[in-house]
Write a protein that holds these residues in place. Structure first.
Motif, PDB file in Angstrom:
ATOM      1  N   ALA A  48       0.834  -1.203   0.000  1.00 17.55           N
ATOM      2  CA  ALA A  48       0.000   0.000   0.000  1.00 17.55           C
ATOM      3  C   ALA A  48       0.869   1.253   0.000  1.00 17.55           C
ATOM      4  O   ALA A  48       0.545   2.255  -0.661  1.00 17.55           O
ATOM      5  N   THR A  49       1.974   1.222   0.726  1.00 20.94           N
ATOM      6  CA  THR A  49       2.904   2.355   0.712  1.00 20.94           C
ATOM      7  C   THR A  49       3.512   2.542  -0.671  1.00 20.94           C
ATOM      8  O   THR A  49       3.615   3.664  -1.179  1.00 20.94           O
ATOM      9  N   MET A  53       3.025   5.863  -3.096  1.00 18.70           N
ATOM     10  CA  MET A  53       4.138   6.620  -3.653  1.00 18.70           C
ATOM     11  C   MET A  53       4.095   6.640  -5.181  1.00 18.70           C
ATOM     12  O   MET A  53       4.383   7.657  -5.813  1.00 18.70           O
ATOM     13  N   ALA A  54       3.722   5.546  -5.790  1.00 14.94           N
ATOM     14  CA  ALA A  54       3.669   5.478  -7.252  1.00 14.94           C
ATOM     15  C   ALA A  54       2.582   6.389  -7.810  1.00 14.94           C
ATOM     16  O   ALA A  54       2.760   7.002  -8.873  1.00 14.94           O
ATOM     17  N   SER A  55       1.463   6.484  -7.107  1.00 15.24           N
ATOM     18  CA  SER A  55       0.350   7.308  -7.578  1.00 15.24           C
ATOM     19  C   SER A  55       0.566   8.793  -7.301  1.00 15.24           C
ATOM     20  O   SER A  55      -0.017   9.649  -7.969  1.00 15.24           O
ATOM     21  N   LEU A  63      -4.447  -1.109  -2.300  1.00  9.13           N
ATOM     22  CA  LEU A  63      -3.709  -2.366  -2.228  1.00  9.13           C
ATOM     23  C   LEU A  63      -4.071  -3.216  -3.427  1.00  9.13           C
ATOM     24  O   LEU A  63      -5.229  -3.627  -3.584  1.00  9.13           O
ATOM     25  N   ASP A  64      -3.097  -3.467  -4.279  1.00 11.43           N
ATOM     26  CA  ASP A  64      -3.300  -4.225  -5.513  1.00 11.43           C
ATOM     27  C   ASP A  64      -4.482  -3.681  -6.310  1.00 11.43           C
ATOM     28  O   ASP A  64      -5.343  -4.423  -6.807  1.00 11.43           O
ATOM     29  N   ALA A 476       1.495  -3.656  -8.670  1.00  8.32           N
ATOM     30  CA  ALA A 476       0.245  -4.219  -8.150  1.00  8.32           C
ATOM     31  C   ALA A 476      -0.122  -5.481  -8.923  1.00  8.32           C
ATOM     32  O   ALA A 476       0.156  -5.606 -10.121  1.00  8.32           O
ATOM     33  N   THR A 477      -0.765  -6.407  -8.217  1.00 11.68           N
ATOM     34  CA  THR A 477      -1.166  -7.679  -8.815  1.00 11.68           C
ATOM     35  C   THR A 477      -2.669  -7.851  -8.619  1.00 11.68           C
ATOM     36  O   THR A 477      -3.142  -7.993  -7.486  1.00 11.68           O
TER      37      THR A 477
END
Length: 531
Positions: A48-49, A53-55, A63-64, A476-477
């Motif tokens: 989630a962290t 950060m990616a967004s 989360l995923d 993410a998966t």
């Protein structure tokens, strides 16, 4: 008459400080990044962290690819800061918890010095640092070490307030509750209010409690700290966040069993000795003091612990670390009465319990393997038996023998010996037991993720919830049934479900270890029809 043996002189001021510093380093920092992230919690927080950060959206956590409303934002911000400094690795994800736990120990030491003297304060700090449960949350990439810190600081402020009420103390208590609310929500307020109410009521000091509990400036501090993020996230996510966090993950978590974490009203009677290990016997000894009707700080400590114990014993969702929210005052009481611990049997038999359990793990796992049915569980048990080999047993046996040796060093006081045993326990956990458990459970997940990271294919997760796979894969998966041409990570017993869904497809097994399978759904003859 034979000369009576003298106990060695106690360390001086500097010696106690060094002992506490060494315990902090051993308990929370030694080999902090030496094993993979554990699922579910560590993997979920870390991933989630990463997605936050990616967004670039530092208000909400996902989360995923799905909204994650489990916890407020504070611990994610701390992990993001650590990842910015040290990179996305285990050490960075866990570092904020280690820092929070270290502040916790130092705060208790500083508080206790003026009340118990330096030796007593050091005893309290060493107890807190080296108890097994403290070590676990102080090394876990989750929100629990931070919440525990804010609750501990709130308890210390209430203890100061009941001794000498001052506005600065009260405002700090509201500050810590606000940070706790920003870390894990209502529990950071419920425990202090209930415990302080019970304490002041027991002493007939109702007016003091009412004055503190309804202090407008205190609540203003609380709102300034906690409210802005809640308003922003409600504006961004709307009713979904309100229901997901306040209803699903707080109210219903107390009223209903969630994620299979049920128990009974006796759950924490069983869990507490392991959480406090190796100090359970010390606690039993201290319990006898309750008959003397303690007052002041000691009464507040017992009441705070009792409120936490009863509250979570009545909760329908129970996890071992919940009881840690009441451990700070409990261990402070143990330090108060350290010289009254006289029964060697009571002190040392419970202290050796965790060593015995670690030694028995291979046999316990072998017995469990014979009772299991699902392929994933059987394969996981077989992997465990291979990893818990002779080297594991020799290592744990050496620590156990060393602990037995310390028991017989009569020149040391009982509580000194228990602290030494706790240090050995910490070494056994960090060098042997936890790495072995991580290798059994998480090793295959990390290996499968590293293979998936290098594949030129879409990857999904089916019938498995291990977010650390996404952390190690670096993206993410999505969780769903794979379609032809995609790669899926799953558990071995779920492979049959995928095969049944695509009877005309071939499944290419890319990785299979410890019940974790990475496979690709291939087309056969140019076509592949789903069931």
């Amino acid at each position: 008459m034979p000369e009576r043996r003298r106990l060695p002189a106690l360390p001086g001021e500097v010696g106690w400080w060094l002992a506490v510093a060494a315990a902090i380093l051993l308990a929370f920092f030694f080999r902090l990044g030496a094993w993979p992230l554990f699922d579910l919690d560590e993997g979920a927080f870390a991933q989630a962290t990463r997605e936050m950060m990616a967004s670039g959206n530092y208000l909400a956590t996902w989360l995923d690819g799905r909204p994650r409303y489990d916890k407020p934002i504070f611990s994610y911000w701390m992990q993001a800061l650590a990842v910015q400094l040290f990179g996305a690795r285990e050490f960075a994800f866990r570092l904020p918890s280690a820092l929070a736990a270290s502040i916790w120990v130092v705060a208790v030491f500083a508080f206790a010095r003026g009340r118990l003297g330096t030796p007593g304060a050091a005893a309290a700090a060493l107890l807190i640092a080296l108890a097994a449960g403290s070590m676990v949350i102080g090394r876990a990439a989750t929100a629990d070490a931070w919440l525990n810190l804010w609750l501990a600081l709130t308890f210390l402020e209430i203890a100061r307030w009941q001794e000498a009420p001052r506005r600065s103390i009260l405002l700090r208590a509201y500050l810590w509750m606000g940070l706790g609310f920003l870390t894990k929500g209502p529990v950071a307020v419920v425990i202090p209010l209930l415990a302080s109410l019970a304490f002041f009521a027991s002493e007939g000091r109702w007016r003091e409690w009412l004055r503190a509990a309804f202090d407008l400036r205190g609540w203003a501090v609380f709102l300034v700290v906690a409210l802005p993020w809640y308003l922003l996230i409600l504006a961004q996510e709307g009713a979904d966040f309100f229901y997901g966090f306040f209803v699903e993950h707080n109210l219903l978590r107390f009223l209903e069993t969630r994620e299979g974490h049920g128990g009974s009203v006796f759950y924490y009677l069983v869990v507490l000795p392991l959480v406090l290990s190796p100090f359970a016997g010390w606690m039993i000894s201290a319990l006898r003091r309750w008959r003397q009707r303690p007052r002041g700080l000691e009464r507040l400590a017992w009441i705070w612990f009792g409120v936490v114990f009863v509250l979570f014993s009545l909760s329908s969702t129970q996890l071992p670390h919940y009881i840690l929210y009441g451990v700070t005052p409990l261990l402070l009481v143990l330090a108060m009465h350290r010289d009254q611990l006289r029964s060697q049997w009571l002190a040392f038999l419970p202290a050796l319990l965790l060593f015995a359990l670690m030694l028995a793990m291979p046999w316990m796992l072998a017995f469990a393997a014979g009772q299991l049915d699902r392929a994933y569980e059987v394969e996981l048990a077989e992997r465990g038996l291979a990893i818990l080999d002779g080297r594991y047993l020799v290592s744990i046996l050496a620590f156990t023998v060393a602990a037995f040796t310390i028991v017989w060093v009569r020149q040391l006081q009982i509580w000194h010996r228990l602290i030494a045993i706790a240090a050995l326990q910490a070494l056994a956990l960090t060098t042997t037991f936890i790495p072995a458990v991580a290798a059994i459970q998480q090793g295959p997940v990390r290996e499968a993720a590293e293979i998936a990271r290098d594949l030129q294919a879409d990857v999904v997760a089916y019938s498995i919830n291990m977010p650390s796979f996404s952390v190690y894969r670096g993206m993410a998966t999505e969780r769903r049934m794979p379609v032809p041409g995609e790669v899926a990570v799953t558990r071995s017993h779920a492979v049959a479900d995928i095969a049944a869904a695509y009877p005309d497809c071939e499944l290419d097994i890319l990785y299979h270890e410890g019940g974790i399978v990475l496979l690709k759904v291939l087309r056969e003859g140019g076509r592949c029809d789903g069931a």
